[in-house]
Design an enzyme around this catalytic site. Structure first.
Site, mmCIF file in Angstrom:
data_model
loop_
_atom_site.group_PDB
_atom_site.id
_atom_site.type_symbol
_atom_site.label_atom_id
_atom_site.label_comp_id
_atom_site.label_asym_id
_atom_site.label_seq_id
_atom_site.Cartn_x
_atom_site.Cartn_y
_atom_site.Cartn_z
ATOM 1 N N SER A 107 83.281 77.436 -53.378
ATOM 2 C CA SER A 107 84.259 78.463 -53.743
ATOM 3 C C SER A 107 85.124 77.984 -54.921
ATOM 4 O O SER A 107 84.587 77.692 -55.976
ATOM 5 C CB SER A 107 85.101 78.833 -52.517
ATOM 6 O OG SER A 107 85.842 79.987 -52.754
ATOM 7 N N ASP A 167 78.496 87.679 -48.995
ATOM 8 C CA ASP A 167 79.778 87.138 -49.465
ATOM 9 C C ASP A 167 80.725 88.295 -49.798
ATOM 10 O O ASP A 167 80.401 89.168 -50.598
ATOM 11 C CB ASP A 167 79.532 86.281 -50.712
ATOM 12 C CG ASP A 167 80.744 85.463 -51.099
ATOM 13 O OD1 ASP A 167 80.636 84.225 -51.094
ATOM 14 O OD2 ASP A 167 81.801 86.058 -51.414
ATOM 15 N N HIS A 181 81.376 84.482 -46.668
ATOM 16 C CA HIS A 181 81.930 83.487 -47.589
ATOM 17 C C HIS A 181 82.476 82.258 -46.857
ATOM 18 O O HIS A 181 82.164 81.124 -47.220
ATOM 19 C CB HIS A 181 83.031 84.123 -48.436
ATOM 20 C CG HIS A 181 83.552 83.221 -49.513
ATOM 21 N ND1 HIS A 181 82.934 83.107 -50.737
ATOM 22 C CD2 HIS A 181 84.599 82.364 -49.542
ATOM 23 C CE1 HIS A 181 83.597 82.235 -51.479
ATOM 24 N NE2 HIS A 181 84.606 81.762 -50.773
#
Ligand SMILES: *[C@@H]1O[C@H](CO)[C@@H](O)[C@H](O)[C@H]1NC(C)=O
Ligand SMILES: *[C@@H]1O[C@H](CO)[C@@H](O)[C@H](O)[C@H]1NC(C)=O
Length: 460
Positions: free
Chosen positions: A213, A360, A392
């Site tokens: 991320s 996601d 995610h």
């Protein structure tokens, strides 16, 4: 198990804390190490311009032991903090701090540069601070993500790799200033390779990079910028694993606005404001008076309180007096300048392992599909895993074993695949080959992370 119990209880607390009253600003706790904002080690020397990028300015032992969740000391042979020169998003000389973790039985020829998902707009949320015993957490459980990432870092230490962690947002918490993030990562690697006299790291060590991320941004930007910014590292960097990729900031804003992740938007805006006066001015002039305080507050706290503050009132795009702000060309240009989708591809000398949840909910999978396609047509080497049984947050843990297995091969000198490949898997977690790479206590802890009611706020 004590560690597992800690992970579970900490994450359960995050889930229960929703909705919580606004958390107080980051305060120094009685037994805490000094906050970076109050610690001279973090202030930029006047002669910063006289240092070359990556040059070591100073080093010390961390003021407190490295610990998970601020309480559980990890068992390592040594740790250091190095402050070093780097270059900010607009090309000015600046400095940041690197944490060096030396495992027991270290192989000083293998270095992993791990970029954490700090995702906050304050220097006091940086990993060099957050990973210490008794660190203040920037609001209720503010740095829980960074601390949970210590699990993945422990898995890397278990391989005997020296792990380095740059404060890749620099001295003002410039979240989303992704050129700075990439440059700080590359300069952190330079500083680590130059630190042999006190860390033992070999000057010609093999280096890999890893991040999820927000950490994938720093890692991917480092790969992309390496040929231009740090050609001297061409022989060292042998691969990068990037998960939960976020190739297009504008698409992320449109995807997460009015969702539980909306608090990432003000943190990103305040982060960019510290590097771009036009963003600072836009916030100053156009954020509605009733929302101003909430926006300003993100510079005083870390990720989880940012998320909580915008959880119930999540239409951030509606918090400005002129909707044109979101599409005006100078702002769009800044978002593009910090989006991988608008940059060149990484060199073929840095093969990539990319992992991404098909579902996601922060950055749509199509953006990563397109990025991988563009990289492959440009001659990059990408092994791409699309994961179906995740979103995610959970893929940060579910995808970790396969990422480590891929990194082990690079560290061991195995040639990466010469061409690109894409696989869509039901789940990356229970791939038999990857289970063996993790010590069982870490596997248990990862499972605990996934079994707990993590909620959407776990990984930003
Ligand atoms: C970069 O340096 C220029 C020239 O010294 C200065 O005007 C500018 O404010 C600096 N920018 C940042 C973001 O520090
Ligand atoms: C909104 O901003 C745009 C420029 O971005 C400007 O042209 C327009 O006049 C503004 N609208 C109002 C109502 O102020």
């Amino acid at each position: 198990m004590k560690f597992q119990a800690l992970v579970l209880s900490a994450l359960a607390a995050v889930a229960w804390a929703v909705p919580a009253p606004a958390a107080p600003a980051i305060k120094h706790k009685r037994n805490s190490p000094p906050l970076p904002s109050e610690d001279p080690f973090y202030s930029i020397p006047d002669n910063i311009h006289s240092y070359a990028p990556g040059a070591i300015i100073d080093h010390r032992a961390p003021p407190a032991a490295i610990a998970a969740f601020g309480t559980d000391k990890i068992n390592i042979a040594g740790s250091w903090q190095i402050r070093y020169r780097t270059t900010d998003n607009v090309g000015n000389a600046t400095q940041t701090v690197l944490t060096v973790l030396i495992p027991n039985n270290a192989d000083f020829n293998k270095v992993l540069s791990y970029q954490v998902a700090e995702d906050a707009a304050s220097i006091n949320c940086g990993p060099s601070y957050a990973l210490q015993l008794q660190a203040a957490t920037g609001g209720l459980l503010g740095t829980i993500v960074t601390e949970a990432e210590l699990l993945l870092i422990e898995a890397a230490l278990y391989q005997g790799w020296v792990v380095i962690l740059p404060d890749h947002e620099g001295p003002s918490g410039a979240y989303l200033a992704n050129r700075l993030a990439g440059q700080a990562t590359l300069d952190g690697i330079r500083a680590a390779l130059a630190s042999t006299s006190f860390t033992g790291i070999q000057g010609d060590a093999k280096v890999t990079m890893w991040g999820y991320s927000g950490g994938s941004l720093a890692s991917a930007w480092a790969a992309v910028l390496q040929p231009r910014y740090a050609p001297d590292l061409s022989d060292n960097i042998v691969g990068a694993a990037i998960g939960g990729t976020v190739p297009n900031i504008n698409n992320v804003i449109n995807t997460i606005n009015d969702t539980p992740f909306a608090g990432i938007i003000p943190a990103g805006m305040m982060g960019l404001a510290s590097q771009y006066p036009v963003v600072a001015q836009a916030i100053d002039e156009h954020v509605l008076p009733e929302d101003k305080d909430k926006f300003e507050k993100v510079t005083q706290q870390c990720f989880v309180p940012d998320i909580l503050d915008f959880l119930l009132d999540s239409n951030v795009k509606a918090m400005v007096d002129n909707q044109s702000l979101w599409t005006q060309p100078d702002i769009q240009k800044i978002l593009q300048d910090n989006s991988l989708a608008y940059e060149s591809a990484p060199p073929s000398s840095i093969p990539l392992y990319v992992y991404k949840s098909v579902f996601d909910e922060i950055s749509p999978i199509a953006d990563t599909d397109n990025l991988v396609k563009a990289y492959c047509s440009a001659g990059s080497r990408v092994t791409y895993t699309r994961d179906l049984a995740s979103e995610h947050a959970s893929l940060a843990a579910i995808g970790a074993p396969m990422a480590i297995a891929w990194l082990i091969d690079r560290m061991d000198g195995k040639a990466a695949a010469s061409s690109c490949s894409t696989t869509t898997k039901l789940s990356s977690l229970f791939d038999i080959a990857t289970i063996e790479v993790l010590p069982s206590f870490l596997f248990d802890a990862l499972e605990a992370l996934l079994g707990g009611n993590i909620g959407p706020t776990f990984f930003g």
